[in-house]
Scaffold this motif. Sequence first.
Motif, PDB file in Angstrom:
ATOM      1  N   LEU B 217     -25.966  -7.851  32.091  1.00  0.00           N
ATOM      2  CA  LEU B 217     -25.580  -8.897  31.141  1.00  0.00           C
ATOM      3  C   LEU B 217     -24.065  -9.018  31.078  1.00  0.00           C
ATOM      4  N   LEU B 218     -23.422  -7.862  31.055  1.00  0.00           N
ATOM      5  CA  LEU B 218     -21.966  -7.848  30.969  1.00  0.00           C
ATOM      6  C   LEU B 218     -21.345  -8.466  32.217  1.00  0.00           C
ATOM      7  N   VAL B 219     -21.856  -8.073  33.368  1.00  0.00           N
ATOM      8  CA  VAL B 219     -21.351  -8.625  34.620  1.00  0.00           C
ATOM      9  C   VAL B 219     -21.542 -10.139  34.634  1.00  0.00           C
ATOM     10  N   GLY B 220     -22.746 -10.548  34.222  1.00  0.00           N
ATOM     11  CA  GLY B 220     -23.038 -11.985  34.190  1.00  0.00           C
ATOM     12  C   GLY B 220     -22.088 -12.741  33.277  1.00  0.00           C
ATOM     13  N   SER B 221     -21.826 -12.167  32.100  1.00  0.00           N
ATOM     14  CA  SER B 221     -20.928 -12.837  31.157  1.00  0.00           C
ATOM     15  C   SER B 221     -19.531 -12.969  31.748  1.00  0.00           C
ATOM     16  N   VAL B 222     -19.071 -11.899  32.372  1.00  0.00           N
ATOM     17  CA  VAL B 222     -17.713 -11.935  32.917  1.00  0.00           C
ATOM     18  C   VAL B 222     -17.602 -12.953  34.038  1.00  0.00           C
ATOM     19  N   ILE B 223     -18.595 -12.978  34.924  1.00  0.00           N
ATOM     20  CA  ILE B 223     -18.581 -13.960  36.009  1.00  0.00           C
ATOM     21  C   ILE B 223     -18.509 -15.366  35.415  1.00  0.00           C
ATOM     22  N   THR B 224     -19.341 -15.601  34.391  1.00  0.00           N
ATOM     23  CA  THR B 224     -19.404 -16.937  33.801  1.00  0.00           C
ATOM     24  C   THR B 224     -18.076 -17.327  33.167  1.00  0.00           C
ATOM     25  N   VAL B 225     -17.515 -16.410  32.380  1.00  0.00           N
ATOM     26  CA  VAL B 225     -16.295 -16.764  31.652  1.00  0.00           C
ATOM     27  C   VAL B 225     -15.133 -16.968  32.621  1.00  0.00           C
ATOM     28  N   ILE B 226     -14.973 -16.072  33.563  1.00  0.00           N
ATOM     29  CA  ILE B 226     -13.866 -16.230  34.519  1.00  0.00           C
ATOM     30  C   ILE B 226     -14.083 -17.490  35.349  1.00  0.00           C
ATOM     31  N   GLY B 227     -15.344 -17.717  35.727  1.00  0.00           N
ATOM     32  CA  GLY B 227     -15.652 -18.929  36.477  1.00  0.00           C
ATOM     33  C   GLY B 227     -15.278 -20.180  35.684  1.00  0.00           C
ATOM     34  N   ALA B 228     -15.495 -20.120  34.375  1.00  0.00           N
ATOM     35  CA  ALA B 228     -15.202 -21.281  33.538  1.00  0.00           C
ATOM     36  C   ALA B 228     -13.707 -21.585  33.525  1.00  0.00           C
ATOM     37  N   PHE B 229     -12.878 -20.586  33.677  1.00  0.00           N
ATOM     38  CA  PHE B 229     -11.435 -20.841  33.678  1.00  0.00           C
ATOM     39  C   PHE B 229     -10.905 -21.217  35.056  1.00  0.00           C
ATOM     40  N   LYS B 230     -11.745 -21.052  36.050  1.00  0.00           N
ATOM     41  CA  LYS B 230     -11.312 -21.445  37.396  1.00  0.00           C
ATOM     42  C   LYS B 230     -11.995 -22.735  37.855  1.00  0.00           C
ATOM     43  N   VAL B 231     -12.819 -23.315  36.988  1.00  0.00           N
ATOM     44  CA  VAL B 231     -13.614 -24.473  37.410  1.00  0.00           C
ATOM     45  C   VAL B 231     -12.704 -25.601  37.912  1.00  0.00           C
ATOM     46  N   ILE B 277      -4.481 -15.631  32.354  1.00  0.00           N
ATOM     47  CA  ILE B 277      -5.707 -15.737  31.545  1.00  0.00           C
ATOM     48  C   ILE B 277      -6.850 -14.957  32.191  1.00  0.00           C
ATOM     49  N   THR B 278      -7.052 -15.168  33.492  1.00  0.00           N
ATOM     50  CA  THR B 278      -8.179 -14.483  34.139  1.00  0.00           C
ATOM     51  C   THR B 278      -7.921 -12.982  34.236  1.00  0.00           C
ATOM     52  N   LEU B 279      -6.643 -12.594  34.383  1.00  0.00           N
ATOM     53  CA  LEU B 279      -6.314 -11.167  34.438  1.00  0.00           C
ATOM     54  C   LEU B 279      -6.683 -10.495  33.120  1.00  0.00           C
ATOM     55  N   VAL B 280      -6.303 -11.136  32.015  1.00  0.00           N
ATOM     56  CA  VAL B 280      -6.609 -10.571  30.699  1.00  0.00           C
ATOM     57  C   VAL B 280      -8.118 -10.462  30.530  1.00  0.00           C
ATOM     58  N   LEU B 281      -8.836 -11.509  30.928  1.00  0.00           N
ATOM     59  CA  LEU B 281     -10.293 -11.473  30.802  1.00  0.00           C
ATOM     60  C   LEU B 281     -10.892 -10.349  31.639  1.00  0.00           C
ATOM     61  N   SER B 282     -10.359 -10.145  32.842  1.00  0.00           N
ATOM     62  CA  SER B 282     -10.882  -9.082  33.696  1.00  0.00           C
ATOM     63  C   SER B 282     -10.594  -7.713  33.089  1.00  0.00           C
ATOM     64  N   LEU B 283      -9.397  -7.551  32.503  1.00  0.00           N
ATOM     65  CA  LEU B 283      -9.058  -6.271  31.882  1.00  0.00           C
ATOM     66  C   LEU B 283     -10.017  -5.960  30.742  1.00  0.00           C
ATOM     67  N   ILE B 284     -10.337  -7.001  29.962  1.00  0.00           N
ATOM     68  CA  ILE B 284     -11.285  -6.802  28.872  1.00  0.00           C
ATOM     69  C   ILE B 284     -12.633  -6.361  29.430  1.00  0.00           C
ATOM     70  N   GLN B 285     -13.019  -6.990  30.525  1.00  0.00           N
ATOM     71  CA  GLN B 285     -14.290  -6.616  31.146  1.00  0.00           C
ATOM     72  C   GLN B 285     -14.288  -5.157  31.588  1.00  0.00           C
ATOM     73  N   MET B 286     -13.204  -4.741  32.241  1.00  0.00           N
ATOM     74  CA  MET B 286     -13.121  -3.350  32.711  1.00  0.00           C
ATOM     75  C   MET B 286     -13.208  -2.377  31.545  1.00  0.00           C
ATOM     76  N   LYS B 287     -12.554  -2.762  30.459  1.00  0.00           N
ATOM     77  CA  LYS B 287     -12.545  -1.922  29.263  1.00  0.00           C
ATOM     78  C   LYS B 287     -13.962  -1.799  28.710  1.00  0.00           C
TER      79      LYS B 287
END
Lengths: 430, 295
Positions: B217-231, B277-287
Amino acid sequence: MKMKAKLLLVVMLIMSLVVAGCSSSSSNEEESGKVVLKFLHKWPQPEFAPYFEEVVKEFEKQNPDIKIKMEAIADEPIKDKLRVILGGNEVPDIMFSWSGEFARKFVRADAALDLTPYLNEDAAWKDGFIPASLQPFSSNGKNYGIPLRFNGKFFIYNKEIFEKYHLEAPKTWDEFLDVLETLKKGGETPLILGNQSPWAAIHYLTGLNQKMVAQDVRMKDYNPASGEFTDPGYVKAMEMFADLNKKGYFMKNVNSSSHDMAKQLFFAGKGAIFYVELEEFPDADKNMKGNWGFFPMPDITEGKGSQKYITGAPDGFIVSSKTKHPDEAIKFLKFLTSKDNALKLVKQIGWPSPIDGATNPDTALKEVAEGVEYMKQAEGMAEWLDTDVHAKVADVYLSNIQLLLDGSKSPDKIIKEVQDVAKQVKSEVE
Amino acid sequence: MIKTFRNRRTALLYIVPALLLILFFVFLPIVLNLYNSLFRWNSFDAGRTFVGLKYYVRLFQDPVFLIALKNNSLYAIISLVFQVGGGLIIAAILEDKLIRRFQPFFRTVFFIPSVISIAVVGLLWQLLYNPEVGLVNGALKAIGQAEWGRSWLGDSEVAIYAVVAVSQWQYTGYMAMLFLIAMQKIPLEYYEAAMIDGASKIKTFFNITVPQIKEMLLVGSVITVIGAFKVFDEVYIMTFGGPGRSTEVLGTMLYRAAFRNDEMGYASTIGTVVFVITLVLSLIQMKLGKSGQEV
């Protein structure tokens, strides 16, 4: 099993190497002693492409030492693609460009070759062009482009509908509004417009700006180095366009219909008037078989600009300043704009040619010839607003015109934005 | 002593090629992009003018930037609800005993949209949304709700939702597939025990299924959110940011600056902001994800 998979992998690897190797060796024909010219135009459509293929083939037959590598990219994508390839190392020797500011920005960046000496050298070639078709490609008195087409914008109308209401082609803007009102009262759709790509509405504004604003003021504003757009004529021009919409003269859903879709509606008789380019006339005749007529944008009595201008511009080709074979490139352009090929252009695809006398009632559709005559008689051309002003100003116009049509922005607010971006541009262009 | 040294050298030998590739193709462009954003330049002119941080100041005052940020966030939120939430529900239903024998059929049906190329999907939906001949307004008419019909992509108020909806149509099935795979790894004993204890299906879902596929679920959420900022592609094909600027996202804003307005410096600035933006989102995901044991 595993052996098989490995073998397959190796075979695939070798294949891909072979393919890669082939492609790089075939692209290098210069070694065979031939001069290779890269030629980029914007007509990949099956109805137009054969013309270019035939002309290129004929040219190669006459000049066996020159090889033309042709590429075609469609209208919208070429706007981006040109900018990208001009920055790379594989710049085409001859490439398509609109006239006006679109070409001038390449001139400012020293990316376009000055063609003046070549034109002066060959007076017969230069004098073959209708003068008004060369002028929009010039900058500081020098010529940078060779026109291929000479395009004008006219209103075409459905004769059957016009006769039903006893209407005639209007000469003034007030008459035009009367015509629209009559049509609307009769339950017709007065104006067809497909504004999904907003250049369609900008073409209206091209003519309105020209007719409303004094020529010298407009030219000063369209020049990126001195643009201000403070003349009240700009707001008025946009208000006149917005009025057409407010009064319900346009068809429904203008912002989500493409120009092509709109064209089909007009051909099917679903609307009375449609604003098109001269190059679309043959298409209209094919679909409506004589049931159509045309008129230029009507005069605006109180307008400060000349009322004897026609909206339109030539488009054609510029030569890269990085080309290694300028003489051969000129040779090809001369061939492309020779009288024979201009006649072929007019006959085969029905485009208006900038070569004097090529577009006549014998070669072209009667209406196309008349249209070109209008342009020859005109005092000047109002070039497409979206290619005649700086790209950033054009962008503000283009994106806001859709909002004007869906009623979410007012003309004075949009012109305010135009003024702001013009100021920004002025500070950036030295 | 010598042995460890040699081992290290061998290890280094294995690492170096990948390291070089990453340095050249990932890190160097990021640094270059940062550098490029300090100049006014375009793709076809050799000259460039140093402008410092002027573009950053302009970006944060640019009303279009706010629209783009808002649209990207909208993309992220709606995608989370539909792709992750909706995908999860679809997966759970498909895993249910009653429906499981039809699962292969539904799995394929839901998955098909995600294998179609975006260019095709964009053009397809442009047609479906067409107010005159499109299927969407046609369907609304057929159920007697013609007044709900809109000029979907031509109305600046609804266009962004119309574009976002296409992404949901395309990727919900893909997400459901990911969750299905994760669910199939859950030991059946848990469900049997729950059944014996008399737990309802909903209770089982929340107390067994969801915790067990938490990682996915977490992986899916991160893919979706980061994808949304790169759309970029969907918007580019369907509306190109229009009508007006109402569907502009960061991606199309960058493209417009670079290839329409000849402001590569400004485009680089936008690129840098998207990166942050995507870096911050990825860091949150890693955390949050800590390890990433799955996938």
